[in-house]
Design an enzyme around this catalytic site. Structure first.
Site, mmCIF file in Angstrom:
data_model
loop_
_atom_site.group_PDB
_atom_site.id
_atom_site.type_symbol
_atom_site.label_atom_id
_atom_site.label_comp_id
_atom_site.label_asym_id
_atom_site.label_seq_id
_atom_site.Cartn_x
_atom_site.Cartn_y
_atom_site.Cartn_z
ATOM 1 N N ARG A 113 0.896 -0.975 -0.144
ATOM 2 C CA ARG A 113 0.167 0.128 -0.008
ATOM 3 C C ARG A 113 0.988 1.053 0.032
ATOM 4 O O ARG A 113 1.808 1.429 0.875
ATOM 5 C CB ARG A 113 -1.039 -0.058 1.306
ATOM 6 C CG ARG A 113 -1.917 -1.114 1.224
ATOM 7 C CD ARG A 113 -3.105 -1.015 2.179
ATOM 8 N NE ARG A 113 -3.860 0.253 1.757
ATOM 9 C CZ ARG A 113 -4.935 0.833 2.457
ATOM 10 N NH1 ARG A 113 -4.951 0.379 3.748
ATOM 11 N NH2 ARG A 113 -5.632 1.849 1.813
ATOM 12 N N ASP B 2 -2.382 8.818 7.862
ATOM 13 C CA ASP B 2 -1.406 7.645 7.102
ATOM 14 C C ASP B 2 -0.080 8.090 6.951
ATOM 15 O O ASP B 2 0.848 7.393 6.729
ATOM 16 C CB ASP B 2 -2.116 7.170 6.074
ATOM 17 C CG ASP B 2 -3.518 6.396 6.330
ATOM 18 O OD1 ASP B 2 -3.433 5.160 6.460
ATOM 19 O OD2 ASP B 2 -4.479 7.082 6.744
ATOM 20 N N ASN C 286 -4.841 11.390 5.041
ATOM 21 C CA ASN C 286 -5.819 10.421 6.037
ATOM 22 C C ASN C 286 -6.742 10.013 5.035
ATOM 23 O O ASN C 286 -7.118 10.388 4.084
ATOM 24 C CB ASN C 286 -6.427 11.256 7.433
ATOM 25 C CG ASN C 286 -7.154 10.458 8.311
ATOM 26 O OD1 ASN C 286 -6.385 9.481 8.630
ATOM 27 N ND2 ASN C 286 -7.962 10.755 8.572
ATOM 28 N N LYS C 287 -7.875 9.255 5.659
ATOM 29 C CA LYS C 287 -8.951 8.578 4.947
ATOM 30 C C LYS C 287 -9.768 9.810 4.165
ATOM 31 O O LYS C 287 -9.962 10.735 4.825
ATOM 32 C CB LYS C 287 -9.952 7.980 5.906
ATOM 33 C CG LYS C 287 -10.896 7.279 5.229
ATOM 34 C CD LYS C 287 -10.767 6.197 4.327
ATOM 35 C CE LYS C 287 -11.983 5.494 3.647
ATOM 36 N NZ LYS C 287 -11.437 4.666 2.628
#
Length: 312
Positions: free
Chosen positions: A74, A215, A225-226
């Protein structure tokens, strides 16, 4: 409960794709199976990915190709590559040294989450706080307590939490499936809201802080981030609500100058045109599916790590 651990020569982790319907532990004995678990989000969350990367190096048993594939599983979350590199640095000393390094990363994450929870709770002023959050940042995203939701847990334990408003977090519903599951387990009062309702509810007032995880945090404080985090940051700025990032020091990437240099993972159309395997858009519909967004540092009130509070 630990989200991920080393048990009798293998990695054991909670299969987060099965929650909230059932809590199932996966036993993973090969790097290929670990990569599959990472890519399909059976294990996710920056701190947990760091531990997974380190333990995966133990499974690789010196196979450099397997280690490289694991590191690239990822691209956005910096902790996965960091965990791989930390453990791989001990390969020349033998497997026991690699395992010892990986277990130290696991234990350090547990201590870091405890410290972030306390530091974040100390930072917030007032009692009976109403918190808004996106995605899942609890123990499922780490080894035990988590990052932003770890702060929530500490507030709850101190009797200072009134309510959590959790965004459902499209497209994979980590908020609806995972965050509500964790909040229910800790007995914390909470309600679920649609992603698009977040900025409106911030504008209406009554929210004391927005807490998110990260992240990757660039050197200038820009934070990936998300997807949905940036919209909350804009809403919080307009409403005068503190917008706080909670993440371990290992998520700060000094090699990335700013958010424009962060690679954002696009996870393809299936997650948008279907919900848990059921099609919701016409056959042939194309989609754009960035898994993360970047919040500029000037919209961030504070970054809480296990070592300090940074005010970008």
């Amino acid at each position: 409960m630990r989200t991920i651990d080393w048990v009798d020569g293998a990695v054991e982790l909670v299969d987060q794709t099965r929650l909230p319907d059932e809590c199932v532990m996966l036993r993973i004995e090969t790097v290929a199976d670990l990569i599959d678990a990472i890519r399909r989000l059976a294990v996710r969350g920056a701190p947990a990915l760091g531990v997974a990367g380190a333990l995966g190096v133990v499974l690789a048993a010196g196979d450099q190709d397997a280690i490289a594939r694991l590191r690239a599983a990822r691209p956005t979350a910096v902790n996965l590559g960091w965990g791989v590199d930390q453990a791989a640095a001990h390969l020349s000393q033998g497997q026991q040294a690699v395992l010892k390094a990986a277990l130290r990363i696991r234990d350090d994450d547990i201590a870091a989450c405890e410290a972030m929870g306390k530091r974040g709770a100390d930072l917030l002023e007032g009692d009976r706080l109403r918190i808004m959050t996106v995605c899942n940042t609890g123990g499922l995203a780490a080894v035990e307590r988590g990052t932003a939701l770890g702060v929530v847990q500490t507030l709850h334990e101190r009797g200072r939490l009134a309510e959590v408003l959790a965004l459902e977090t499209r497209p994979l519903l980590q908020g609806a499936r995972l965050t509500t599951w964790e909040l229910a387990r800790m007995g914390a009062p909470h309600r679920l809201i649609a992603d698009s309702a977040g900025p409106y509810l911030l504008a209406k007032g009554g929210i004391d802080a927005v807490l998110i995880g990260a992240d990757r945090i660039a050197a200038n404080g820009d934070t990936a981030n998300k997807i949905g985090s940036y919209a909350l940051a804009l809403g919080a700025e307009r409403a005068g609500v503190p917008f706080i990032v909670v993440a371990p020091e290992t998520t700060i990437d000094q090699a990335t100058p700013s958010g424009e240099h962060i690679e954002i993972e696009d996870r393809g159309a299936d997650e948008i045109v279907t919900i848990r395997g059921r099609r919701v858009a016409p056959e042939g519909t194309r989609a754009v599916n960035p898994a993360f967004d970047v919040t500029p540092h000037d919209l961030i009130t504070a970054i809480v790590t296990d070592k300090r509070v940074i005010r970008p």
